[in-house]
Design a protein around this motif. Structure first.
Motif, short mmCIF file in Angstrom:
data_model
loop_
_atom_site.label_atom_id
_atom_site.label_comp_id
_atom_site.label_asym_id
_atom_site.label_seq_id
_atom_site.Cartn_x
_atom_site.Cartn_y
_atom_site.Cartn_z
N GLY A 1 0.84 -1.20 0.00
CA GLY A 1 0.00 0.00 0.00
C GLY A 1 0.87 1.25 0.00
N GLN A 2 0.31 2.35 -0.49
CA GLN A 2 1.07 3.61 -0.51
C GLN A 2 0.47 4.67 0.40
OE1 GLN A 2 -0.24 2.26 -3.46
NE2 GLN A 2 1.31 2.35 -5.07
N VAL A 3 -0.83 4.53 0.70
CA VAL A 3 -1.51 5.57 1.48
C VAL A 3 -2.23 4.93 2.68
CG1 VAL A 3 -3.25 7.40 1.43
CG2 VAL A 3 -1.84 6.99 -0.60
N LEU A 4 -2.04 5.53 3.84
CA LEU A 4 -2.71 5.07 5.07
C LEU A 4 -3.97 5.90 5.27
CD1 LEU A 4 -2.53 3.31 7.70
CD2 LEU A 4 -1.30 5.25 8.73
N ARG A 5 -5.11 5.23 5.36
CA ARG A 5 -6.35 5.95 5.66
C ARG A 5 -6.66 5.80 7.15
NH1 ARG A 5 -12.11 4.99 4.79
NH2 ARG A 5 -12.03 5.52 6.98
N GLY A 6 -7.50 6.69 7.65
CA GLY A 6 -7.92 6.60 9.04
C GLY A 6 -8.71 7.84 9.39
N GLY A 7 -9.84 7.63 10.04
CA GLY A 7 -10.68 8.76 10.41
C GLY A 7 -10.34 9.28 11.79
N ALA A 8 -10.23 10.59 11.90
CA ALA A 8 -10.04 11.23 13.21
C ALA A 8 -11.32 11.98 13.58
CB ALA A 8 -8.85 12.18 13.16
N PHE A 9 -12.00 12.48 12.57
CA PHE A 9 -13.32 13.12 12.75
C PHE A 9 -14.30 12.27 11.96
CE2 PHE A 9 -10.23 16.55 13.22
CZ PHE A 9 -10.65 17.13 14.41
N LYS A 10 -15.19 11.58 12.64
CA LYS A 10 -16.07 10.62 11.99
C LYS A 10 -17.49 11.13 11.80
CE LYS A 10 -15.05 7.39 10.72
NZ LYS A 10 -14.37 7.14 9.42
N PRO A 11 -18.00 11.06 10.58
CA PRO A 11 -19.39 11.48 10.33
C PRO A 11 -20.35 10.32 10.65
CG PRO A 11 -18.33 10.81 8.27
CD PRO A 11 -17.35 10.54 9.38
N ARG A 12 -20.63 10.08 11.91
CA ARG A 12 -21.45 8.93 12.27
C ARG A 12 -22.94 9.22 12.13
NH1 ARG A 12 -18.63 5.11 14.82
NH2 ARG A 12 -20.16 3.80 13.78
N THR A 13 -23.66 8.23 11.68
CA THR A 13 -25.09 8.39 11.47
C THR A 13 -25.80 8.69 12.79
OG1 THR A 13 -24.98 6.93 9.57
CG2 THR A 13 -27.15 7.19 10.59
N ASN A 14 -25.28 8.10 13.88
CA ASN A 14 -25.89 8.30 15.19
C ASN A 14 -24.97 9.11 16.11
OD1 ASN A 14 -26.57 7.53 18.10
ND2 ASN A 14 -28.30 6.70 16.95
N PRO A 15 -25.49 10.11 16.81
CA PRO A 15 -24.62 10.96 17.64
C PRO A 15 -23.98 10.23 18.81
CG PRO A 15 -26.93 11.49 18.02
CD PRO A 15 -26.88 10.55 16.86
N TYR A 16 -24.51 9.08 19.19
CA TYR A 16 -23.94 8.35 20.33
C TYR A 16 -22.83 7.39 19.91
CZ TYR A 16 -28.28 10.21 22.17
OH TYR A 16 -29.29 11.05 22.51
N SER A 17 -22.63 7.22 18.58
CA SER A 17 -21.55 6.35 18.10
C SER A 17 -20.21 7.06 18.27
CB SER A 17 -21.75 6.02 16.62
OG SER A 17 -22.99 5.39 16.43
N PHE A 18 -19.14 6.29 18.29
CA PHE A 18 -17.78 6.83 18.43
C PHE A 18 -17.51 7.91 17.37
CE2 PHE A 18 -13.14 6.15 17.32
CZ PHE A 18 -12.63 6.79 18.45
#
Ligand code: PEP
Ligand code: MN
Length: 282
Positions: free
Chosen positions: A62-79
């Motif tokens: 692989g050449q690019v590492l992905r990873g979310g730091a700010f997550k657009p979660r469908t539910n506000p109680y999710s991480f």
């Protein structure tokens, strides 16, 4: 100017630019026959998790590492992600293994912070029509990965890209990540036809995200290979050292071993596909 007004996405069209856009990331390129592999967790969760993942991404090509730091979660109680700490961990892991970083920016107000840690901005499906965010990203000088909206047509998607291009940033990478249909056996329906349609209409590279399309890990491999066969310029997938413990999207995340196996299969298929389409690679 005249043409711009007569065509809803003139800057992104083949009429404006016949040749494929090639995005140069320094140590690798995307588009015009240059294939890219991006992988990583849905969310950055801990230092150990992201370091282990980055090592596996590098080792399997692989050449690019992905990873979310700010997550657009469908539910506000999710991480919701680790925020700044997540960005710092992502950068550190990528640098340790010589990888580039892609991470989502959800909000105009976060652009300055995210810019410091990322090589590529990701605009998520839920924000594809957040026009103020698109315009703000259009003023940046880093590549942008623009995901297709959950129910967006290809015209709407290319029009969203035009908001970015119209502000000056032409380093756009489109991502087909599945669309809403009546089907429930998969999280979304992977629109494989978007790949040849985009290649015909636009010069931007297009990647596939089979993880969010399938929603289930067992379908990630066939959808990735289908994307490659259809002429995608690369893929972005979710992987995790322990998918069953992931704080988000674990059910669609491949283990590190599954990722390595998939990457190898792509390497077997890619030269065949490229010889058929007559597109060069780096
Ligand atoms: C993601 O990449 O984790 C994500 C939230 O993707 P999408 O915007 O395509 O749903
Ligand atoms: Mn995800």
């Amino acid at each position: 100017m005249e043409n711009k007004r007569n065509h809803p996405y003139y800057l992104g069209s083949r009429e404006y630019q016949k040749e494929d856009t090639i995005i140069d990331l320094g140590n690798c390129k995307i588009g015009g026959g240059h294939f890219i592999k991006m992988a990583g967790p849905c969310s950055v969760e801990s230092e150990e998790q992201i370091l282990q993942t980055a090592k596996a991404v590098k080792e399997a090509g692989g050449q690019v590492l992905r990873g979310g730091a700010f997550k657009p979660r469908t539910n506000p109680y999710s991480f919701q992600g680790l925020g700044l700490e997540g960005l710092q961990l992502l950068r550190k892991a990528a640098d340790q293994y010589g990888l580039k970083v892609v991470t989502e920016v959800m909000d105009e107000g976060h652009i300055a912070m995210v810019r410091e840690y990322t090589d590529i901005f990701q605009i998520g499906a839920r924000n594809m029509q957040n026009y103020r965010l698109l315009e703000a990203i259009g003023k940046e000088d880093k590549p942008v990965l623009l995901k297709r909206g959950l129910s967006a047509t290809i015209d709407e998607w290319l029009s969203a890209a035009e908001y970015i291009a119209n502000e000056g940033n032409r380093q756009i990478i489109l991502v087909e990540r599945g669309i809403r249909t009546f089907e429930t056996k998969t999280r979304n329906t992977f629109d494989v036809s978007a790949i040849p349609v985009i290649h015909r209409l636009s010069h931007y590279p297009i990647l596939v995200d089979p993880s969010h399309a399938a929603g289930k890990k067992e379908y990630v491999e066939p959808l990735t290979l289908a994307g490659v066969a259809a002429g995608a310029d690369g893929f972005i997938i979710e992987i995790h050292p322990h998918p069953e413990e992931a704080l988000s999207d674990g059910e669609q995340s491949l283990s590190l071993e599954q990722w390595a196996s998939l990457s190898q299969k792509v390497d077997t298929l890619l030269p065949i596909v490229q010889s058929i389409y007559d597109r060069k690679d780096s």
